[in-house]
Design an enzyme around this catalytic site. Sequence first.
Site, mmCIF file in Angstrom:
data_model
loop_
_atom_site.group_PDB
_atom_site.id
_atom_site.type_symbol
_atom_site.label_atom_id
_atom_site.label_comp_id
_atom_site.label_asym_id
_atom_site.label_seq_id
_atom_site.Cartn_x
_atom_site.Cartn_y
_atom_site.Cartn_z
ATOM 1 N N ASN A 125 0.849 -1.190 0.000
ATOM 2 C CA ASN A 125 0.000 0.000 0.000
ATOM 3 C C ASN A 125 0.888 1.245 0.000
ATOM 4 O OD1 ASN A 125 -1.804 2.046 0.583
ATOM 5 N ND2 ASN A 125 -2.471 1.223 2.561
ATOM 6 N N PHE A 126 0.755 2.070 -1.041
ATOM 7 C CA PHE A 126 1.627 3.241 -1.169
ATOM 8 C C PHE A 126 1.155 4.430 -0.329
ATOM 9 C CE2 PHE A 126 3.515 2.239 -5.686
ATOM 10 C CZ PHE A 126 4.028 1.058 -5.180
ATOM 11 N N LYS A 127 -0.059 4.318 0.228
ATOM 12 C CA LYS A 127 -0.643 5.427 1.000
ATOM 13 C C LYS A 127 -0.425 6.759 0.271
ATOM 14 C CE LYS A 127 -0.665 3.005 5.396
ATOM 15 N NZ LYS A 127 -0.531 3.091 6.855
ATOM 16 N N HIS A 143 -10.047 0.774 4.608
ATOM 17 C CA HIS A 143 -8.776 0.869 5.343
ATOM 18 C C HIS A 143 -9.022 1.753 6.567
ATOM 19 C CE1 HIS A 143 -4.676 1.967 6.390
ATOM 20 N NE2 HIS A 143 -4.297 0.902 5.702
ATOM 21 N N GLU A 167 -6.128 -5.622 10.218
ATOM 22 C CA GLU A 167 -5.126 -4.618 10.576
ATOM 23 C C GLU A 167 -5.531 -3.894 11.861
ATOM 24 O OE1 GLU A 167 -2.541 -2.933 7.121
ATOM 25 O OE2 GLU A 167 -4.406 -1.813 7.311
ATOM 26 N N ILE A 195 -0.641 -0.131 13.146
ATOM 27 C CA ILE A 195 -0.295 0.370 11.812
ATOM 28 C C ILE A 195 0.834 1.399 11.901
ATOM 29 C CG2 ILE A 195 -1.131 1.737 9.852
ATOM 30 C CD1 ILE A 195 -3.811 0.369 10.106
ATOM 31 N N GLY A 246 2.417 -2.989 11.000
ATOM 32 C CA GLY A 246 3.717 -3.152 11.646
ATOM 33 C C GLY A 246 4.649 -4.168 11.007
ATOM 34 N N SER A 265 4.473 1.230 5.127
ATOM 35 C CA SER A 265 5.733 1.887 5.467
ATOM 36 C C SER A 265 6.898 0.903 5.534
ATOM 37 C CB SER A 265 5.602 2.646 6.791
ATOM 38 O OG SER A 265 5.277 1.763 7.839
#
Lengths: 254, 254, 254, 254
Positions: D37-39, D121, D169, D174, D209, D231
């Site tokens: 996920n590139f957020k 999300h 999640e 997160i 995480g 991330s």
Amino acid sequence: MYNRRIRNHPKVSYGHWAVNWTGVLTMERYEPFLLINFKTYLEATGKRAVELSKQIEKVGENAGVKVGVAPQFCDLEKVAASVGIPVFAQHIDSVTPGASTGHVLAESVKAAGADGTLINHSEKALLLIDIDRAVQLAKQTGLRSVVCAGTARMAAAVALSEPDMVAIEPPELIGSGRAVSKENPEIVTESVKRVRRVNRTVAILCGAGISNGDDVYAALKLGTDGVLVASGIVKATNPKEVLASFCEAVLRAA
Amino acid sequence: MYNRRIRNHPKVSYGHWAVNWTGVLTMERYEPFLLINFKTYLEATGKRAVELSKQIEKVGENAGVKVGVAPQFCDLEKVAASVGIPVFAQHIDSVTPGASTGHVLAESVKAAGADGTLINHSEKALLLIDIDRAVQLAKQTGLRSVVCAGTARMAAAVALSEPDMVAIEPPELIGSGRAVSKENPEIVTESVKRVRRVNRTVAILCGAGISNGDDVYAALKLGTDGVLVASGIVKATNPKEVLASFCEAVLRAA
Amino acid sequence: MYNRRIRNHPKVSYGHWAVNWTGVLTMERYEPFLLINFKTYLEATGKRAVELSKQIEKVGENAGVKVGVAPQFCDLEKVAASVGIPVFAQHIDSVTPGASTGHVLAESVKAAGADGTLINHSEKALLLIDIDRAVQLAKQTGLRSVVCAGTARMAAAVALSEPDMVAIEPPELIGSGRAVSKENPEIVTESVKRVRRVNRTVAILCGAGISNGDDVYAALKLGTDGVLVASGIVKATNPKEVLASFCEAVLRAA
Amino acid sequence: MYNRRIRNHPKVSYGHWAVNWTGVLTMERYEPFLLINFKTYLEATGKRAVELSKQIEKVGENAGVKVGVAPQFCDLEKVAASVGIPVFAQHIDSVTPGASTGHVLAESVKAAGADGTLINHSEKALLLIDIDRAVQLAKQTGLRSVVCAGTARMAAAVALSEPDMVAIEPPELIGSGRAVSKENPEIVTESVKRVRRVNRTVAILCGAGISNGDDVYAALKLGTDGVLVASGIVKATNPKEVLASFCEAVLRAA
């Protein structure tokens, strides 16, 4: 017109146009106002909302300072029935009577005996369109409105809806114990300046982090007409004592 | 466990596990329940909320049918103090005590005397996560929960949070005067089937468009444990008469 | 300052301060601007967004009238790569780079080649605080901002955030086929008056129900700097023809 | 039926019913899937979204492990045009084509070349009703759906909508660097158990995480079919290296 609205609300009179001794119509400063927001603190829920409100009323009376309370919806009626000071709801929804399950109707708040309502508190932020609608609904229902704003620009924006009061509260200082009037006096003076450019009669409160008399004194000296405070009073070990110091500061600033 | 919760709430007992005459533990049908949602109708705001609640209680008592009311937040306390039937809030927020200005705290609703709360009514739709949190908060606070859902799939989804009741209400029929139990019986039977697959003990209500005794009769015959109704009673020319016809239908369906 | 920002955006120059022939610095009228919002119409999704944008560019070029388009996020890049006219996003979120899954980042819109963005369209209404943040984010990212407002008071409120343009769109007329400039000219003149009181340089568009040249002509004559239009063009049997009539009206109004 | 949908999406095949060598139809485990996920990270915005996607594709190919990416809306088309791995949107709105300015239309995402979409999300949490609608819209449009949930109960609830994948999640982990699969393995096993009770064919991812191969290994050993990571890869000093360690863990867990 503003004056007329005030006359209709004998319990609350934050300011007024007046003919002074020379015969000139002037805008006089509002009587400073300390509004205590009970949020959803257990210390101010149910019966404790009534007890706290009574204490607040007594301290205000003793000092001769105008104070008000903003309890939760379910407590509005019994608080309004127990004290003579202004009682505000913490929010109203921009809905009219009808099929709006779970919403807070202005008429319901009014019927419970409230004198006014907060609108757009940062913890209950509203769409721009709903802020304006809520202010108009408050007017139509005979409720005074205190619209919160987090920045000077937003304070001016909400002042355009002509609420009774605007409250400047930078969200980052709310509940911080660091008073907006001391940590960020610029935002207060800037807000006063910008609000006054678009609205000369709205009363201006400030809030966030207010926790002692000096914070209140500073707020009034920056040109505001009072403070909006929550944890500083509600979560204090001795709310009466803290409020008394607030009142002392109001008198000192006069 | 479910049973125990019921015992703790003497005013409300929608159903129970029971040992029958052969000594076998069985799930017995819930006693049918008619829950009247006052929404933000002026006909059921302030003093009129109390008057209507008393009428509703009387009709229910006369017929021997379990009825309940869901007034606005500001009216909860005086309604709860005036009647002995179950009183529900129309919504609670998924917040805990603290800095949540303008929110509806479960503890506040409970302190006002409410027995339970609606959650996720289509007019106050919630995030999935907040539905679950609200149900858990209701449990912790000793409030019964009625979670609304607009489709059979959603009814099953909310049943997973183990509320006390699920209410099926297709939004398109709410306030339409066309009863879900007659216009779309399939959604009711499908909901009952899907809910039962994941939760055997939750009570199931249905609502939307219910306006006469036949609608109620149809709802119960489809396997529900009662109805959630609003305008059908509140906006009726003669609410007592309409409710009496609902009660008569409950007895007929037994 | 405003001028400088314009210089940085060669493709878009809605108006300017100018030294006239007598040597006096004056505010000149903005060149009228027709902004076409593609919404989520299939007629303007994917490849059809590119085709429609090209047609719009051609009609504008032929008439010598400034036109722009606001396609969906996924289409921004290919539209921006295909035409030389201003391309706007339909919305940006008030988020900065980071952990904001599913949000629309100003930098992303800019990187796709957009020149600006709509903010607070009534179909994507924002919190007051987010409107202000989004305008500031747009400025920082080099995107022009068009903030929508449904009433004259709200138009002035958003003008305080100093966007590049304000667009008055009474929600009740959007998509109605009844043009705001003819159905409710007062809201347009009132908006212009109120906006100008607090912001002298923002360009003012109006929208809602605009569907033929006369509507555009009326809008400009009421003191606006252009129109925001959607279904009037996108859902027209012959978008080019309708847009040509809009352009003709612009020239007629000059 | 599930199988058929897979056949229609040659790029993505997470699992399947299969006739094994004894002639019995069995449910085989899904091929593990790593979804990045590139957020709204700048490291994965615009051209950098394409570069990162290519790197991710290469690492996946080299290792023989199925990987996918979820870039921002504006980047979907160019990413989908640059790689052969599954490309997901980060969100779709539950709207159909029409007057929905600023919304994300399933058809638009599909036209841009996306294979699927994240839904709900925790950073873009949805109303329960909108989760279900979005899943159905995804199906109708031919997009695969990955619905996120923060708790085991919510995971089961969203599984009732029959999406292609569910992603567990816990919001509190997160971006924490503390992997859900090690910090809170119970929530993963509990989620798998509860999801399987109501839906036997949905693929189950877990996330939050995840930052090294051991976290991935642990996740798969807990019964999941892959991980959702952001991330841990995007903000890594060397994304390729970290992803390679993820892939190695997938092979080790096989």
